[in-house]
Design an enzyme around this catalytic site. Sequence first.
Site, PDB file in Angstrom:
ATOM      1  N   HIS A 120       0.884  -1.047   0.099  1.00 29.41           N
ATOM      2  CA  HIS A 120       0.061   0.070   0.095  1.00 29.41           C
ATOM      3  C   HIS A 120       1.006   0.988   0.000  1.00 29.41           C
ATOM      4  O   HIS A 120       1.997   1.143   0.219  1.00 29.41           O
ATOM      5  CB  HIS A 120      -1.043  -0.023   0.968  1.00 29.41           C
ATOM      6  N   LYS A 127      -0.592   4.933   4.552  1.00 31.15           N
ATOM      7  CA  LYS A 127      -1.548   4.016   5.009  1.00 31.15           C
ATOM      8  C   LYS A 127      -1.118   3.641   6.607  1.00 31.15           C
ATOM      9  O   LYS A 127       0.120   3.411   7.004  1.00 31.15           O
ATOM     10  CB  LYS A 127      -1.703   2.531   4.476  1.00 31.15           C
TER      11      LYS A 127
HETATM   12  P1  NAD Z   1      -7.435   9.311   4.730  1.00 32.81           P
HETATM   13  O1  NAD Z   1      -6.663   9.357   5.948  1.00 32.81           O
HETATM   14  O2  NAD Z   1      -6.938   9.882   3.652  1.00 32.81           O
HETATM   15  O3  NAD Z   1      -8.664   9.672   5.380  1.00 32.81           O
HETATM   16  C1  NAD Z   1      -9.306   9.729   6.564  1.00 32.81           C
HETATM   17  C2  NAD Z   1     -10.251  10.936   6.648  1.00 32.81           C
HETATM   18  O4  NAD Z   1     -10.889  10.738   7.978  1.00 32.81           O
HETATM   19  C3  NAD Z   1      -9.466  12.105   7.093  1.00 32.81           C
HETATM   20  O5  NAD Z   1      -9.898  13.354   6.298  1.00 32.81           O
HETATM   21  C4  NAD Z   1      -9.512  12.568   8.427  1.00 32.81           C
HETATM   22  O6  NAD Z   1      -9.352  13.882   8.422  1.00 32.81           O
HETATM   23  C5  NAD Z   1     -10.819  11.986   8.612  1.00 32.81           C
HETATM   24  N1  NAD Z   1     -11.135  11.616  10.063  1.00 32.81           N
HETATM   25  C6  NAD Z   1     -10.326  11.524  11.207  1.00 32.81           C
HETATM   26  N2  NAD Z   1     -10.837  11.434  12.511  1.00 32.81           N
HETATM   27  C7  NAD Z   1     -12.210  11.724  11.847  1.00 32.81           C
HETATM   28  C8  NAD Z   1     -13.387  11.774  12.860  1.00 32.81           C
HETATM   29  N3  NAD Z   1     -13.254  11.569  14.198  1.00 32.81           N
HETATM   30  N4  NAD Z   1     -14.391  11.912  12.348  1.00 32.81           N
HETATM   31  C9  NAD Z   1     -14.537  12.204  10.952  1.00 32.81           C
HETATM   32  N5  NAD Z   1     -13.419  12.031  10.150  1.00 32.81           N
HETATM   33  C10 NAD Z   1     -12.477  11.854  10.685  1.00 32.81           C
HETATM   34  O7  NAD Z   1      -7.562   7.662   4.616  1.00 32.81           O
HETATM   35  P2  NAD Z   1      -8.462   6.656   3.414  1.00 32.81           P
HETATM   36  O8  NAD Z   1      -7.418   6.258   2.508  1.00 32.81           O
HETATM   37  O9  NAD Z   1      -9.339   7.647   2.843  1.00 32.81           O
HETATM   38  O10 NAD Z   1      -8.779   5.806   4.282  1.00 32.81           O
HETATM   39  C11 NAD Z   1      -9.889   5.810   5.124  1.00 32.81           C
HETATM   40  C12 NAD Z   1     -10.249   4.400   5.730  1.00 32.81           C
HETATM   41  O11 NAD Z   1     -10.548   3.383   4.967  1.00 32.81           O
HETATM   42  C13 NAD Z   1      -8.625   3.521   6.453  1.00 32.81           C
HETATM   43  O12 NAD Z   1      -9.069   2.685   7.379  1.00 32.81           O
HETATM   44  C14 NAD Z   1      -8.618   2.803   5.198  1.00 32.81           C
HETATM   45  O13 NAD Z   1      -7.600   1.464   5.504  1.00 32.81           O
HETATM   46  C15 NAD Z   1      -9.935   2.450   4.527  1.00 32.81           C
HETATM   47  N6  NAD Z   1     -10.086   1.777   3.255  1.00 32.81           N
HETATM   48  C16 NAD Z   1     -11.103   0.828   3.191  1.00 32.81           C
HETATM   49  C17 NAD Z   1     -11.376   0.434   1.826  1.00 32.81           C
HETATM   50  C18 NAD Z   1     -12.242  -0.714   1.667  1.00 32.81           C
HETATM   51  O14 NAD Z   1     -12.435  -0.927   0.425  1.00 32.81           O
HETATM   52  N7  NAD Z   1     -12.895  -0.999   2.810  1.00 32.81           N
HETATM   53  C19 NAD Z   1     -10.148   1.159   0.549  1.00 32.81           C
HETATM   54  C20 NAD Z   1      -9.411   2.021   0.984  1.00 32.81           C
HETATM   55  C21 NAD Z   1      -9.200   2.408   2.449  1.00 32.81           C
END
Ligand code: NAD
Length: 254
Positions: free
Chosen positions: A141, A145
């Site tokens: 990744h 991440k």
């Molecule tokens: P990222 O860090 O780009 O985004 C996370 C967002 O959440 C940020 O904008 C952050 O400010 C916000 N955040 C933090 N605390 C918060 C709160 N208390 N309330 C609301 N928002 C808050 O991360 P990302 O790459 O977008 O990934 C997010 C999550 O999704 C991770 O856990 C990642 O592993 C997961 N993910 C899952 C899949 C899937 O298919 N299930 C795919 C990609 C990523």
Amino acid sequence: MSAAEQEHPPGLVVIGSGGRMGRRIVGLAPELGLAVAAEVDREGPALDAELGARAHCVVDFSVPSQLPATLAFCTTHRLPLVLGTTGLGQDGDRAIADAARIVPIVAAPNFSIGVHVLMTLVAEAAQLLDARWDVEIVEAHHRLKVDAPSGTALALADRIASARAVATNRLRHGREGQVGARARGEIGMHAVRGGSVVGEHAVSFFGIGEALTLEHRALDRDIFARGALTAASWLVARPRTPLRYGLGDVLGPG
Ligand code: NAD
């Protein structure tokens, strides 16, 4: 979509809306006939009663520490949830199971169709190839991440362990130093981090004189966003029994 739905499409509360995934979910929602009722990130807006009353579904791709507040919001206002956040651990799993007695939740560490198929193929290979075939999982990744190994890699290990009836506590995370010969039945797990890699998962089965590798590569984050939005559409299409669902339930008949 009915004429009423076209005029007033179901409204999503997107939690983590400023993140890599959240931005794509907000951007692609109209393509799937969904509206965004609120974009919620660290600074708000609040998950309050006013929002609870006008929303139809919650989509959370944020951070594990947000999970209790998201589940409380959904259960209080009887809103279905699409949960994509990874790294939730066993406490997170228990909290999801409790909330899923009250509202339907589609939770998946990976919302891509290709990975859904990979899960099935890997389980089948684990059954077809006996325990003398050593299994190693390698995931890669992007450098930002925060959790390792990925939720998808852990889910793949779970599928292999249950297909072979071995416990997942036989995971072997990386190897270093005088580790000795490989123990039969352990599942090797290796997390690679770098650059802008969207997500890669390879499961290798090593026999004597041959090896088989099943691999998925995500080339674009939109596959996860579309999968999550498809799950949201499925949840709002008609009332679903409160349960924890997976992507297979969404993609399957009905
Ligand atoms: P990222 O860090 O780009 O985004 C996370 C967002 O959440 C940020 O904008 C952050 O400010 C916000 N955040 C933090 N605390 C918060 C709160 N208390 N309330 C609301 N928002 C808050 O991360 P990302 O790459 O977008 O990934 C997010 C999550 O999704 C991770 O856990 C990642 O592993 C997961 N993910 C899952 C899949 C899937 O298919 N299930 C795919 C990609 C990523």
